[in-house]
Motif scaffolding. Structure first.
Motif, short mmCIF file in Angstrom:
data_model
loop_
_atom_site.label_atom_id
_atom_site.label_comp_id
_atom_site.label_asym_id
_atom_site.label_seq_id
_atom_site.Cartn_x
_atom_site.Cartn_y
_atom_site.Cartn_z
N ILE B 75 0.87 -1.16 0.00
CA ILE B 75 0.00 0.00 0.00
C ILE B 75 0.92 1.22 0.00
CG2 ILE B 75 -1.59 1.35 1.45
CD1 ILE B 75 -2.95 -1.02 0.16
N PRO B 76 0.73 2.19 -0.84
CA PRO B 76 -0.28 2.21 -1.92
C PRO B 76 0.19 1.45 -3.17
CG PRO B 76 0.84 4.33 -1.70
CD PRO B 76 1.49 3.42 -0.72
N ILE B 89 2.14 -0.68 -9.91
CA ILE B 89 3.19 0.20 -9.43
C ILE B 89 2.97 0.40 -7.94
CG2 ILE B 89 4.13 2.53 -9.57
CD1 ILE B 89 2.98 2.44 -12.53
N ILE B 90 3.97 0.09 -7.17
CA ILE B 90 3.80 0.25 -5.72
C ILE B 90 4.61 1.45 -5.25
CG2 ILE B 90 3.32 -2.19 -5.35
CD1 ILE B 90 6.19 -2.47 -4.31
N GLY B 91 4.21 1.98 -4.11
CA GLY B 91 4.91 3.12 -3.55
C GLY B 91 4.08 4.39 -3.66
N ASP B 92 4.60 5.45 -3.12
CA ASP B 92 3.80 6.68 -3.07
C ASP B 92 3.94 7.52 -4.35
OD1 ASP B 92 6.31 7.70 -2.80
OD2 ASP B 92 6.07 8.37 -0.73
N LEU B 93 4.51 6.93 -5.39
CA LEU B 93 4.60 7.52 -6.73
C LEU B 93 5.43 8.82 -6.72
CD1 LEU B 93 0.85 7.07 -7.76
CD2 LEU B 93 2.71 5.46 -8.04
#
Lengths: 588, 115
Positions: B75-76, B89-93
């Motif tokens: 998450i996210p 795609i993982i992570g807070d971008l």
């Protein structure tokens, strides 16, 4: 079982335990895994981690009514169902009953792009949902290490795993986490850092090309546990751990006796054969007739209506039946009547544990009165010496507990070190028969003797063991000055003895005659000497007479001369002077 | 990343950007990471996919059962449902460059230079 008691009755300091239901494991761990805590099960590929975990869940449902969640990171639910179905676990039906929930978490690194900070809350949510949806008390995570392959950021992952185990504890579920075995540490990614309550190591080791599984409780915080390495096996009914130490020596012994099928052998064993429920060892070099004695025993038992399990590691059932028929043992009717069952397998087919398990299963289903293992030595070769002995011990203990009579044949190498090589096994056995062969005169003959028979007076005699097309017979072996004679040598010895007796008679006659002759000649000599002696006496008398006459003549002459010379000196009587000269002549 | 999948090739040099984009952002509650991710996503989409995208925000705390469908662990997580294939795609971008590569909006930069 201890853990069957309700938790509240335990003293509060004791760690509550969660029984696994896995045969033997609860004995080792003193009641099961730590309740409400995660347990790490680690091991190399193919050592049974997943099955172990699956059995923990299934038994939790079936035996203890504790629903479980199986979160799998490697196998899909379909694969998992199929895999554990081989152990007789019907996961699908338990899933339908909402007792077990399988959740396959798919992690594929190539599909995942990392773009900044994240956590594994998704996994937590998912696990939480799964646990809550069926009210699970048990959780399996198989294997979390897949995450290391799937997620690139190890720092985040480790932090999240720590959080996960904390969370599992807070959730109060008993969890099993599986992990791959590492090179220098227990697990490849150091999972033991996070799970510190209980660590179980599974091992699949190959010895002499035969694999055996082992289980060891490496760590169990706050509880006593068996620290040994225990062999375990994956059978058709799941995992069973076989703790040797849990078998106690307190089995009941039945009283009766059972004939051996060979009357003379019965006679050697106090007249009535073996004790029922005893363990019998039959050792012999190759070709001494071990299988034949066993088959005889089996046939005799079958004729009494008893069930016999014949475990053969050398011959197939058909071959055995055919070979025994050649000496007049008809086993086939017994097989048809269901009194005799064969279990043939190559010893190298699988490890000792598997052999033991299949034997246990056979015994449990067939419930025989007698079990024959032919030969137990080739079974022992399937493992190390120690394992082999441990296995035979377990087998004997199992059979004794069931009051089953067991006959083990043991193949020894040639030579005379029989007693030595079998000494380790002997202590386990109640009776020990030795078959040996004697070689000589261009033939080989078999002899049999009773080396030991606990609890009965038994013969100390060697018996010759004859195998003909009418079966087995035991005859007295010839024991004479030149050792034990058997076979044609025994027959030859009989005629040789007669010949010798005759020779001795003739010899004596001859010597007698000779002595008589000698005596006669001696007598003749005595006669000759006697006459000689007599002749000597005559001569002496004549001499004496002559001397007397001469003396008389001399003295008469002297007297005459003196008278003629008119001497006045009286003369010495002649007779005395003669006596003096005579003694001087005789004395030198 | 891979641009050699058959679909784009038949489409010639036509960029993915021509199609409609359906995106799903999985969050768990209104955490700082989730909020960062959402604002980062909005910014990137406005820059590159203006008017041709739709974002669904799914809160797993509210709808935990949805975590299984898209195999959500982290998450996210941003899932590109359309255009195919699905991408995650993982992570807070926060690493825009990697987001663009992950969404297939820009070819991957190889260590040796540009492809």
């Amino acid at each position: 079982m201890k853990t069957a008691r309700p938790r509240r009755s335990r003293p509060p300091s004791r760690l509550p335990k969660c029984p696994t239901g896995i045969q033997g494991l609860d004995e080792i761990t003193g009641g099961g895994l730590p309740r409400g805590r995660p347990t790490l099960v680690c091991g190399g590929a193919g050592c049974g981690k997943t099955l172990f975990a699956a059995e923990f869940l299934v038994r939790g449902v079936v035996q203890f009514n504790e629903p479980g969640v199986f979160m799998t990171f490697e196998e899909t639910a379909v694969e998992l169902r199929a895999n554990v179905a081989s152990l007789g676990f019907d996961l699908a039906s338990l899933e339908r009953q909402e007792k077990i929930l399988i959740d396959h978490v798919h992690v594929e690194r190539s599909e995942i792009h990392e773009t900044g900070d994240y956590d594994l809350e998704g996994l937590f949510v998912r696990l939480n949902l799964a646990i809550d949806s069926i009210g699970a008390k048990r959780v399996v995570l198989d294997t979390l290490e897949a995450l290391f392959a799937g997620l690139p950021n190890e720092a985040i992952l480790r932090a999240e795993l720590r959080r996960l185990f904390r969370w599992l504890k807070d959730k109060g579920v008993t969890a099993i986490i599986t992990a791959e075995r590492g090179r220098e540490q227990l697990t490849r990614h150091g999972m033991e850092e996070y799970v510190s309550d209980c660590v179980i190591l599974l091992d699949h080791r190959v010895n002499n090309q035969i694999a055996t599984r082992h289980l060891r409780v490496v760590k169990y915080r706050g509880a006593l546990h068996g620290t040994n390495e225990f062999p375990f096996l994956i059978g058709e009914k799941g995992i069973s751990v076989l703790p040797i130490t849990s078998l106690a020596l307190n089995h009941k012994v039945p009283e009766g006796r059972i004939p051996t099928g060979i009357p003379r052998l019965d006679a050697m064993l106090g007249g009535r054969g073996f004790f029922r429920g005893s363990s019998i060892l039959l050792t012999g070099t190759p070709g001494t007739g071990k299988t034949i004695v066993s088959a005889n025993f089996a046939q005799a038992a079958g004729r009494r209506g008893e069930r016999v399990l014949f475990v053969s590691f050398e011959e197939s059932p058909d071959q055995l039946i055919r070979n025994m028929l050649s000496i007049g043992l008809r086993l086939e009717p017994l097989v048809r009547r269901g009194l005799l069952r064969f279990h043939s397998a190559r010893p190298s087919l699988y490890g000792l544990e598997m052999h033991l398990a299949t034997l246990f299963k056979e015994i449990a289903t067939f419930r025989p009165h007698i079990v024959i293992v032919d030969p137990v030595t080739s079974l022992m070769e399937a493992g190390t010496d120690f394992e082999g002995k441990a296995m035979v011990t377990r087998l004997i203990d199992y059979l004794k507990a069931q009051q089953i009579t067991s006959l083990f044949t043991s193949l020894t190498q040639g030579g005379h070190a029989l007693q030595q090589s079998e000494a380790s096994m002997s202590s386990l056995m109640d009776a020990w028969l030795l078959l040996q062969d004697f070689e000589g005169n261009g033939e080989r003959n078999r002899v049999l003797y009773v080396l030991k028979a606990r609890g009965m007076a038994h013969s100390n005699q060697i018996r010759e063991f004859l195998i003909s097309n009418r079966g087995i017979d035991l005859v007295d072996a010839y024991i004479g000055p030149s050792g034990v004679l058997t076979g044609s040598a025994r027959a030859a010895q009989d005629s040789r003895e007669q010949a010798e007796a005759l020779t001795r008679q003739q010899e004596a006659g001859r010597r007698k005659q000779e002595l008589q002759r000698h005596r006669a000649s001696l007598e003749r000599q005595i006669d000759g000497l006697k006459s000689e002696h007599e002749a000597g006496t005559d001569e002496l008398r004549q001499i004496d007479e002559q001397v007397g006459v001469q003396t008389r003549l001399l003295s008469a002459e002297r007297t005459e001369l003196g008278r003629l010379r008119q001497a006045d000196v009286p003369t010495v009587p002649v007779s005395r002077r003669i006596r003096q000269t005579k003694s001087a002549q005789h004395s030198p | 990343m891979k641009r050699s999948c058959p679909k784009p090739r038949t489409a010639g040099t036509l960029p993915q950007a021509e199609k409609f984009w359906e995106l799903r952002l999985y969050v768990a509650g209104q955490t700082p990471k989730s909020l960062t991710a959402l604002s980062n996503l909005r910014r990137i989409c406005d820059d590159h996919l203006k008017g041709r995208y739709h974002i669904d925000v799914i809160d797993l705390l509210a709808e935990p059962q949805l975590s299984r469908g898209d195999q959500i662990l982290a998450i996210p997580t941003l899932v590109r449902k359309l255009p195919q294939p699905v991408r995650k795609i993982i992570g807070d971008l926060s690493d825009t460059e990697r987001v663009l590569v992950g969404l297939d909006l820009r070819p991957a930069v190889k260590p040796g230079g540009r492809p």
